[in-house]
Design an enzyme around this catalytic site. Structure first.
Site, PDB file in Angstrom:
ATOM      1  N   GLY A 229      -6.115   4.686   5.471  1.00  0.00           N
ATOM      2  CA  GLY A 229      -7.079   5.406   6.309  1.00  0.00           C
ATOM      3  C   GLY A 229      -7.792   4.496   7.284  1.00  0.00           C
ATOM      4  O   GLY A 229      -8.070   4.878   8.423  1.00  0.00           O
ATOM      5  N   VAL A 230      -8.082   3.269   6.868  1.00  0.00           N
ATOM      6  CA  VAL A 230      -8.767   2.341   7.755  1.00  0.00           C
ATOM      7  C   VAL A 230      -7.911   2.037   8.988  1.00  0.00           C
ATOM      8  O   VAL A 230      -8.440   1.816  10.086  1.00  0.00           O
ATOM      9  CB  VAL A 230      -9.192   1.055   7.007  1.00  0.00           C
ATOM     10  CG1 VAL A 230      -7.994   0.213   6.625  1.00  0.00           C
ATOM     11  CG2 VAL A 230     -10.190   0.265   7.811  1.00  0.00           C
TER      12      VAL A 230
ATOM     13  N   HIS B 141       0.843  -1.214   0.000  1.00  0.00           N
ATOM     14  CA  HIS B 141       0.000   0.000   0.000  1.00  0.00           C
ATOM     15  C   HIS B 141       0.864   1.245   0.000  1.00  0.00           C
ATOM     16  O   HIS B 141       1.004   1.877   1.042  1.00  0.00           O
ATOM     17  CB  HIS B 141      -0.906  -0.012   1.226  1.00  0.00           C
ATOM     18  CG  HIS B 141      -2.079   0.906   1.130  1.00  0.00           C
ATOM     19  ND1 HIS B 141      -2.053   2.222   1.527  1.00  0.00           N
ATOM     20  CD2 HIS B 141      -3.324   0.696   0.666  1.00  0.00           C
ATOM     21  CE1 HIS B 141      -3.238   2.769   1.349  1.00  0.00           C
ATOM     22  NE2 HIS B 141      -4.027   1.866   0.827  1.00  0.00           N
TER      23      HIS B 141
ATOM     24  N   ILE C 254       1.582   4.914   1.453  1.00  0.00           N
ATOM     25  CA  ILE C 254       0.540   5.702   2.121  1.00  0.00           C
ATOM     26  C   ILE C 254      -0.051   4.828   3.218  1.00  0.00           C
ATOM     27  O   ILE C 254      -0.483   3.697   2.951  1.00  0.00           O
ATOM     28  CB  ILE C 254      -0.559   6.142   1.142  1.00  0.00           C
ATOM     29  CG1 ILE C 254       0.024   7.031   0.043  1.00  0.00           C
ATOM     30  CG2 ILE C 254      -1.680   6.862   1.886  1.00  0.00           C
ATOM     31  CD1 ILE C 254      -0.937   7.308  -1.096  1.00  0.00           C
TER      32      ILE C 254
ATOM     33  N   GLU D 266      -8.697   2.521  12.919  1.00  0.00           N
ATOM     34  CA  GLU D 266      -8.447   1.472  13.910  1.00  0.00           C
ATOM     35  C   GLU D 266      -7.605   2.003  15.064  1.00  0.00           C
ATOM     36  O   GLU D 266      -7.872   1.699  16.232  1.00  0.00           O
ATOM     37  CB  GLU D 266      -7.770   0.264  13.268  1.00  0.00           C
ATOM     38  CG  GLU D 266      -7.298  -0.797  14.258  1.00  0.00           C
ATOM     39  CD  GLU D 266      -8.395  -1.440  15.098  1.00  0.00           C
ATOM     40  OE1 GLU D 266      -8.098  -1.863  16.235  1.00  0.00           O
ATOM     41  OE2 GLU D 266      -9.553  -1.528  14.632  1.00  0.00           O
TER      42      GLU D 266
END
Length: 154
Positions: free
Chosen positions: A64-65, A55, A61, A69
């Site tokens: 976002g998830v 990723h 990067i 979390e």
């Protein structure tokens, strides 16, 4: 009335409270917390994060998830500290929901993410918090998060 902020705590205390372990332990340190109100935690993002192998190759990067979390883990820490003298060893705080998630900037290796979570309310065992993830004072992500206290023994 706002209580006095407590000094934070290190990874040993975080691991005592949260069940998460590598590679899913996403809080490095708690800078400070105000019992029953708020918590400020950090995560240092390094190129060594396993997620960067996919990723994205050549353009790392932080997902976002995973910021969400990490915010949820920070709310778990605050919730536990709020109930520290009441919670049993067979109980845990679980991520129960999210609303109003927004992403404002990318998080990349070398960034330090500051997580600020604030307790909003508790209703029927469901706790609601607001959270922000900031890098260099800029909001990277924000959301309203819910967690629930659950007995983990069958």
């Amino acid at each position: 009335m706002t209580e006095q902020a407590n000094n934070g705590f290190d990874i040993r205390e975080i691991q005592r409270i949260l069940p998460h372990r590598y590679p899913f332990a996403l809080i490095d340190r708690v800078i400070s917390y105000v019992p029953g109100e708020s918590l400020h935690a950090i995560k240092n993002i390094t190129m060594n994060e396993p997620v960067f192998t996919g990723h994205f190759p050549g353009e790392p990067i932080f997902p976002g998830v995973l910021l969400l979390e990490a915010m949820a883990q920070a709310t778990g820490l605050l919730g536990f500290k709020m109930m520290e003298n009441e919670i049993g060893s067979d109980e845990m705080y679980l991520f129960a929901g999210i609303d109003k998630a927004r992403f404002k900037r990318q998080v990349t290796p070398g960034d330090r993410v500051d997580f600020h979570v604030t307790f909003i309310k508790e209703r029927r065992g469901l706790w609601k918090f607001s959270g922000e993830a900031k890098v260099d004072g800029q909001v990277a992500a924000s959301a309203e998060l819910m967690c629930a206290r659950r007995n983990m023994k069958p």
